[in-house]
Design a protein around this motif. Sequence first.
Motif, short mmCIF file in Angstrom:
data_model
loop_
_atom_site.label_atom_id
_atom_site.label_comp_id
_atom_site.label_asym_id
_atom_site.label_seq_id
_atom_site.Cartn_x
_atom_site.Cartn_y
_atom_site.Cartn_z
N SER A 378 43.27 31.46 22.87
CA SER A 378 42.43 32.31 24.22
C SER A 378 41.36 33.04 23.83
CB SER A 378 43.17 31.57 24.78
OG SER A 378 43.73 30.79 25.01
N THR A 379 40.05 32.54 24.65
CA THR A 379 39.20 33.86 24.53
C THR A 379 38.40 33.64 26.44
OG1 THR A 379 38.05 33.06 22.30
CG2 THR A 379 36.47 34.35 24.06
N LEU A 380 38.24 34.73 26.53
CA LEU A 380 37.49 35.04 27.79
C LEU A 380 36.50 36.01 27.79
CD1 LEU A 380 37.64 34.85 31.32
CD2 LEU A 380 39.27 37.50 31.01
N SER A 381 35.43 35.48 28.24
CA SER A 381 34.32 35.95 28.40
C SER A 381 34.19 36.22 29.99
CB SER A 381 33.29 34.79 28.11
OG SER A 381 31.84 35.19 28.18
N PHE A 382 33.89 37.79 29.79
CA PHE A 382 33.28 38.83 30.73
C PHE A 382 32.38 38.15 31.48
CE2 PHE A 382 37.17 40.55 29.40
CZ PHE A 382 38.10 40.43 30.26
N GLY A 383 31.40 37.20 31.03
CA GLY A 383 29.90 37.76 31.46
C GLY A 383 28.83 38.52 30.63
N ALA A 384 27.43 38.25 30.25
CA ALA A 384 26.33 39.09 30.79
C ALA A 384 26.84 40.07 31.08
CB ALA A 384 24.81 37.87 30.94
N GLY A 385 26.84 41.12 29.93
CA GLY A 385 25.90 42.57 30.08
C GLY A 385 27.68 43.32 30.92
N ARG A 386 29.03 42.62 30.81
CA ARG A 386 30.13 42.79 31.06
C ARG A 386 30.78 43.29 29.51
NH1 ARG A 386 31.61 42.47 36.14
NH2 ARG A 386 33.73 42.13 35.34
N LEU A 387 31.36 44.47 29.43
CA LEU A 387 31.34 44.61 27.82
C LEU A 387 33.21 44.94 28.49
CD1 LEU A 387 28.38 46.29 26.50
CD2 LEU A 387 29.83 44.10 26.89
N PRO A 388 34.42 44.42 28.10
CA PRO A 388 35.63 45.19 28.42
C PRO A 388 36.29 46.50 27.07
CG PRO A 388 36.00 43.06 26.84
CD PRO A 388 34.16 43.30 27.54
N GLY A 389 37.17 46.89 27.46
CA GLY A 389 37.66 47.91 26.64
C GLY A 389 39.50 47.32 26.06
N GLU A 390 39.92 48.05 25.69
CA GLU A 390 41.02 47.93 25.55
C GLU A 390 42.30 47.20 26.71
OE1 GLU A 390 44.48 50.14 22.74
OE2 GLU A 390 44.27 50.96 25.16
N PHE A 391 42.42 46.62 26.23
CA PHE A 391 43.86 45.65 27.30
C PHE A 391 44.49 45.78 26.90
CE2 PHE A 391 40.29 43.96 29.61
CZ PHE A 391 40.49 43.99 30.86
N VAL A 392 45.54 45.70 27.69
CA VAL A 392 47.68 46.42 27.65
C VAL A 392 48.08 44.83 28.84
CG1 VAL A 392 47.46 48.90 27.37
CG2 VAL A 392 47.87 47.83 29.58
N PHE A 393 48.95 45.16 28.43
CA PHE A 393 49.81 44.42 28.62
C PHE A 393 51.74 44.63 29.87
CE2 PHE A 393 54.50 42.06 28.92
CZ PHE A 393 53.82 40.29 29.62
N ILE A 394 51.28 43.88 30.78
CA ILE A 394 52.98 45.08 31.83
C ILE A 394 53.09 42.94 32.09
CG2 ILE A 394 53.44 45.98 33.89
CD1 ILE A 394 49.74 46.57 32.79
N PRO A 395 54.47 43.37 31.68
CA PRO A 395 55.66 42.09 32.43
C PRO A 395 55.97 42.30 33.76
CG PRO A 395 56.82 43.91 31.31
CD PRO A 395 55.26 44.48 30.93
N SER A 396 55.68 41.24 34.35
CA SER A 396 56.00 41.44 35.76
C SER A 396 57.46 41.74 36.36
CB SER A 396 56.18 40.04 35.93
OG SER A 396 56.88 39.15 35.77
N HIS A 397 57.98 41.62 35.05
CA HIS A 397 59.91 42.52 35.50
C HIS A 397 60.57 42.59 34.08
CE1 HIS A 397 61.77 38.33 34.81
NE2 HIS A 397 60.33 37.93 35.20
N VAL A 398 61.57 42.71 34.07
CA VAL A 398 62.59 43.76 33.21
C VAL A 398 62.96 41.98 31.80
CG1 VAL A 398 64.67 44.31 31.80
CG2 VAL A 398 63.74 45.85 34.04
N ASP A 399 62.91 40.97 32.87
CA ASP A 399 63.10 40.40 31.76
C ASP A 399 62.59 38.42 31.70
OD1 ASP A 399 66.09 41.34 31.00
OD2 ASP A 399 66.57 40.06 33.33
N ALA A 400 60.97 39.32 32.33
CA ALA A 400 59.89 38.29 32.17
C ALA A 400 59.52 37.60 30.92
CB ALA A 400 58.52 39.16 32.37
N ALA A 401 58.60 37.07 30.47
CA ALA A 401 58.71 35.98 29.15
C ALA A 401 57.42 37.45 28.69
CB ALA A 401 58.34 34.36 29.22
N GLU A 402 57.66 36.79 27.28
CA GLU A 402 56.43 37.44 26.80
C GLU A 402 54.80 37.63 27.41
OE1 GLU A 402 54.43 37.93 22.02
OE2 GLU A 402 56.76 36.46 22.29
#
Length: 453
Positions: A378-402
């Motif tokens: 899946s691809t998320l575009s941030f729009g013209a002139g908007r550039l993302p850096g590295e993204f990290v994942f944080i689970p919502s709780h200890v046993d959260a799905a991936e």
Amino acid sequence: MATQFLEDNFAPVGREHTSTRLEVTGHIPEYLDGRYLRNGPNPPAGTDPETYHWFLGDGMVHGVRLRGGRAEWYRNRWIRTPHLAGVLGEREAAASTGPGANTNVIGHAGRTLALIEGGLPQWELTEELDTIGPCDFDGTLPGGYTAHPKRDPRTGELHAVSYRFGLGNRVQYSVIGTDGRARRTVDIEVTGAPMMHDFSLTERYVVFYDLPVTFAPDQTPVAVGAPDPLRAMAGRGVSALPYRWNPRYPARVGVTPREGDNGDVRWFDVEPCYVFHPLNAHDAGDRVVLDVVRHPKMFDRELHGPEEGTPTLDRWTVDLSAGKVLEDRLDEHGQEFPRVDERLVGRQHRYGYAVAAGNGFSGSGALYKHDLAKGSASTLSFGAGRLPGEFVFIPSHVDAAEDEGVLMGFVFDAATHRSELALLDAATLETVATVHLPDRVPHGFHGNWVPSV
């Protein structure tokens, strides 16, 4: 001679901020209690564009504190090496010992650590990102570390592979315990003096990437025999990275049991290429599966930063029984800064996240979510002139799905010349909240979510 790595959002910022009134759009989830930290190069004024290399700019850490559904503060701080403190006029100038740790920032054993590789010092920071001083893990790991340790999700220990010029044809595998002290170090022989930026870890094995980017004293302006080329060059005001593409160097990966030593490593040939960052790795019977971002080459013609062809997401399957590696392409689109749910480091994963890129690390305004079970993205575009850096994942709780939680990272907006911290629903890639920052965060390297303890 101009270099893109000092222009636009690669250009450094000249001011440190302490902002406690941050505008937020959307709703910050209540379960987020900690700091999002990110490191990157931010050289002071007067940097020579002819000799500047993006990897050697002085380090600056940016951070946002989240708690109770609020963004409590944003801070950005230079890593205060004695030399940089002198350049900033805060003390008498000292001789340079190389760039302040500019590549990654983590939390471990109650410390906040800014990290770099190549034998340069690591630096400990306060909760508010001010510099405390160099860190050698209580004297148990002198001589440098790495920018890419991996935390074993079962034990909490940090595993790492470190390289430096002084080690010659060796790299060092180390394990740092939850007490912040090295409990194990093992020297591993390699072909020569490679730039081994990262490694892979599985439940059973450590994997080394011995690839053809090597120390090249004859191609860099530093005296042969200098004890540390990075420090010597920095001390002379020279910033060119002393590593080059070496087509005569064999490309291979090494696999050894976690508790093995140098004699237990098995080496397997791969097609010539360079890997900065694996996504993850896992065991599959008598095979080791490596998902990596593969660059066709590195530091051959472009000597100011990573711009040597399209980096793709590939899978290398090391067949321990057959003694060979099967190389497959998972995604041909240019991408870098791959991340996985940290609870699955060394274990089989379904999802991975990466930033769309052109040549090297040049961002192209999109984020990929890979579903490796379905073989889709899946691809998320941030729009013209908007550039993302590295993204990290944080689970919502200890046993959260991936993918049950948020993705978090900085996004630069060229129209406003400012950056924001974006929080995305990891399942849908929809925006959950946006924290608007008072300034821009230059394109940099790595960061992490450091939860409160």
